[in-house]
Design a protein around this motif. Structure first.
Motif, PDB file in Angstrom:
ATOM      1  N   ASN A 232      10.092  22.503  -8.707  1.00 28.18           N
ATOM      2  CA  ASN A 232       9.265  21.797  -7.735  1.00 28.18           C
ATOM      3  C   ASN A 232       9.494  20.295  -7.813  1.00 28.18           C
ATOM      4  O   ASN A 232       9.830  19.755  -8.868  1.00 28.18           O
ATOM      5  CB  ASN A 232       7.790  22.135  -7.944  1.00 28.18           C
ATOM      6  CG  ASN A 232       7.490  23.580  -7.616  1.00 28.18           C
ATOM      7  OD1 ASN A 232       7.335  24.403  -8.518  1.00 28.18           O
ATOM      8  ND2 ASN A 232       7.441  23.916  -6.342  1.00 28.18           N
ATOM      9  N   ILE A 233       9.295  19.626  -6.687  1.00 28.00           N
ATOM     10  CA  ILE A 233       9.586  18.197  -6.569  1.00 28.00           C
ATOM     11  C   ILE A 233       8.802  17.389  -7.605  1.00 28.00           C
ATOM     12  O   ILE A 233       7.576  17.443  -7.653  1.00 28.00           O
ATOM     13  CB  ILE A 233       9.245  17.687  -5.153  1.00 28.00           C
ATOM     14  CG1 ILE A 233      10.021  18.473  -4.092  1.00 28.00           C
ATOM     15  CG2 ILE A 233       9.522  16.184  -5.040  1.00 28.00           C
ATOM     16  CD1 ILE A 233      11.514  18.383  -4.186  1.00 28.00           C
ATOM     17  N   TYR A 240      10.782  12.834  -9.130  1.00 28.13           N
ATOM     18  CA  TYR A 240      10.277  12.453  -7.813  1.00 28.13           C
ATOM     19  C   TYR A 240      10.970  11.217  -7.260  1.00 28.13           C
ATOM     20  O   TYR A 240      11.367  11.189  -6.090  1.00 28.13           O
ATOM     21  CB  TYR A 240       8.768  12.217  -7.881  1.00 28.13           C
ATOM     22  CG  TYR A 240       8.180  11.728  -6.571  1.00 28.13           C
ATOM     23  CD1 TYR A 240       7.847  12.624  -5.564  1.00 28.13           C
ATOM     24  CD2 TYR A 240       7.998  10.368  -6.336  1.00 28.13           C
ATOM     25  CE1 TYR A 240       7.331  12.180  -4.361  1.00 28.13           C
ATOM     26  CE2 TYR A 240       7.471   9.914  -5.132  1.00 28.13           C
ATOM     27  CZ  TYR A 240       7.150  10.828  -4.149  1.00 28.13           C
ATOM     28  OH  TYR A 240       6.653  10.380  -2.948  1.00 28.13           O
ATOM     29  N   LEU A 259      13.481  21.704   1.960  1.00 26.86           N
ATOM     30  CA  LEU A 259      13.015  22.063   0.621  1.00 26.86           C
ATOM     31  C   LEU A 259      13.220  23.555   0.379  1.00 26.86           C
ATOM     32  O   LEU A 259      12.921  24.380   1.237  1.00 26.86           O
ATOM     33  CB  LEU A 259      11.528  21.742   0.468  1.00 26.86           C
ATOM     34  CG  LEU A 259      11.069  20.315   0.747  1.00 26.86           C
ATOM     35  CD1 LEU A 259       9.562  20.190   0.509  1.00 26.86           C
ATOM     36  CD2 LEU A 259      11.814  19.314  -0.108  1.00 26.86           C
ATOM     37  N   THR A 261      12.162  24.780  -2.877  1.00 23.39           N
ATOM     38  CA  THR A 261      11.546  24.777  -4.198  1.00 23.39           C
ATOM     39  C   THR A 261      10.779  26.073  -4.473  1.00 23.39           C
ATOM     40  O   THR A 261      10.391  26.775  -3.543  1.00 23.39           O
ATOM     41  CB  THR A 261      10.610  23.567  -4.320  1.00 23.39           C
ATOM     42  OG1 THR A 261       9.758  23.518  -3.165  1.00 23.39           O
ATOM     43  CG2 THR A 261      11.408  22.274  -4.387  1.00 23.39           C
ATOM     44  N   TYR A 278       5.211  24.051  -0.083  1.00 24.27           N
ATOM     45  CA  TYR A 278       5.811  23.131   0.879  1.00 24.27           C
ATOM     46  C   TYR A 278       4.826  22.163   1.532  1.00 24.27           C
ATOM     47  O   TYR A 278       5.133  20.984   1.716  1.00 24.27           O
ATOM     48  CB  TYR A 278       6.561  23.918   1.957  1.00 24.27           C
ATOM     49  CG  TYR A 278       7.637  24.811   1.388  1.00 24.27           C
ATOM     50  CD1 TYR A 278       8.571  24.315   0.487  1.00 24.27           C
ATOM     51  CD2 TYR A 278       7.715  26.156   1.734  1.00 24.27           C
ATOM     52  CE1 TYR A 278       9.548  25.139  -0.045  1.00 24.27           C
ATOM     53  CE2 TYR A 278       8.695  26.976   1.212  1.00 24.27           C
ATOM     54  CZ  TYR A 278       9.609  26.463   0.322  1.00 24.27           C
ATOM     55  OH  TYR A 278      10.570  27.275  -0.209  1.00 24.27           O
ATOM     56  N   GLU A 281       4.237  19.491  -1.068  1.00 28.94           N
ATOM     57  CA  GLU A 281       5.432  18.693  -1.387  1.00 28.94           C
ATOM     58  C   GLU A 281       5.840  17.801  -0.223  1.00 28.94           C
ATOM     59  O   GLU A 281       6.259  16.647  -0.430  1.00 28.94           O
ATOM     60  CB  GLU A 281       6.580  19.615  -1.791  1.00 28.94           C
ATOM     61  CG  GLU A 281       6.352  20.271  -3.141  1.00 28.94           C
ATOM     62  CD  GLU A 281       7.492  21.172  -3.566  1.00 28.94           C
ATOM     63  OE1 GLU A 281       7.785  21.236  -4.756  1.00 28.94           O
ATOM     64  OE2 GLU A 281       8.087  21.844  -2.687  1.00 28.94           O
ATOM     65  N   LEU A 294       0.008  18.358  -8.601  1.00 31.25           N
ATOM     66  CA  LEU A 294       0.471  19.159  -7.464  1.00 31.25           C
ATOM     67  C   LEU A 294       0.363  20.657  -7.727  1.00 31.25           C
ATOM     68  O   LEU A 294      -0.185  21.404  -6.913  1.00 31.25           O
ATOM     69  CB  LEU A 294       1.917  18.795  -7.136  1.00 31.25           C
ATOM     70  CG  LEU A 294       2.619  19.700  -6.119  1.00 31.25           C
ATOM     71  CD1 LEU A 294       2.154  19.365  -4.721  1.00 31.25           C
ATOM     72  CD2 LEU A 294       4.133  19.562  -6.219  1.00 31.25           C
TER      73      LEU A 294
END
Length: 304
Positions: A232-233, A240, A259, A261, A278, A281, A294
């Motif tokens: 994940n971002i 990031y 994305l 992820t 999503y 993100e 997050l």
């Protein structure tokens, strides 16, 4: 600065292509990427059954840009060991180009393939052969070769290998590149400390104008690991700040970013489920600020 950011969506609801568009809108995406069917097999519904017109109308209503299509994983043009695998790949790739065009997309993302221990040179030669069979001067869709992480016998792990494919394809004006951040990191390119230098090298070998789409993914593994495990971002080794820099890089503002992820595992009572990241993100990337909570927010959320 603005840029187009979207995500991978499914096409497995009864609404098919319309369902894909609705999923993208539910996340606040500007565009989306999808498979034309299950990525591990060749079973596909006829184009006329995909609910395309309703999907196009919905996209127009919510101002979604044209989608990106990802080719099936079953296509392996680089296989020089089994002629039937190569032939299936060529035939299916040709039909994927037709479906991509029917979806009003001009970009079909394709993994260059795996040489299955025959060696990179043999794999590249076979991939070139396959692309030369399906591409012509009249092809309406660009095939975007994806940068690969280098796990197993993948080809396309280096810019040099991708350039070699370009050099061998007759109608290489129909080729483009899908630049995957996780894959490039895992292949050994330092996009965290030197993205501009990486792009300069890419520009020298292929041309940065050939990048048609970015896959924006963090990585679970360090640079050069050749693992290909998305994160994940902001929660991986790329981080990031580096990913946000790429998303809003001045040279690529007009290039779509997608994305891919991982979904996040959550518990609701005793039941485990996975939730898409999503919406969160996309918001985080647009805000310019990393949200260390997050994952917790996703776990407390509801699947759209």
């Amino acid at each position: 600065m603005t840029t187009k950011i979207g995500c991978h969506v499914g096409m497995n609801s009864k609404e098919l292509f319309l369902g894909s568009a609705k999923e993208a809108v539910s996340y606040g995406a500007d565009l989306f990427m999808l498979y034309t069917g299950a990525p591990q097999n060749t079973r596909r519904k006829p184009i006329e059954e995909l609910n395309l017109d309703a999907g196009f109308a919905y996209m127009n209503k919510y101002h979604l840009s044209d989608p990106i299509v990802h080719a099936s994983y079953i296509i392996n043009l680089a296989n020089s060991i089994k002629s039937e695998t190569f032939s299936l790949g060529v035939e299916f790739l040709a039909s994927e180009l037709e479906r991509t065009r029917a979806m009003h997309s001009t970009i079909l993302v394709l993994h260059p393939g795996s040489h299955v221990d025959a060696g990179a040179k043999a794999g590249i030669k076979k991939t070139v052969e396959g692309l030369n069979e399906v591409l012509s001067a009249d092809t309406k869709v660009y095939i975007a070769l994806e940068t690969m992480a280098g796990k197993g016998s993948e080809i396309g792990k280096s810019f040099e290998e991708l350039a070699e494919i370009y050099d061998g394809v007759v109608h290489n004006q129909k080729l483009r590149i899908c630049f995957d951040t996780c894959h490039v990191n895992d292949a050994g390119y330092d996009i965290v400390n030197g993205f501009d230098e990486v792009i300069d090298k890419f520009d020298h070998l292929i041309g940065k104008n050939q990048i048609a789409v970015f896959h924006i993914n963090d990585s679970k593994n360090p640079c050069g690991s050749k693992k290909d495990r998305h994160e994940n971002i902001g929660f991986g080794t790329i981080g990031y700040e580096a990913l946000h820099h790429i998303v809003y890089h001045k040279d690529f503002l007009e290039i779509p970013k997608i994305l891919e992820t991982p979904y996040v595992t959550a518990k609701e009572g005793q039941e485990e489920k996975t939730l898409p990241p999503y919406q969160y993100e996309l918001t985080m990337l647009r805000s310019g600020k990393f949200d260390e909570k997050l994952i917790e927010k996703i776990r407390k959320g509801k699947k759209n």
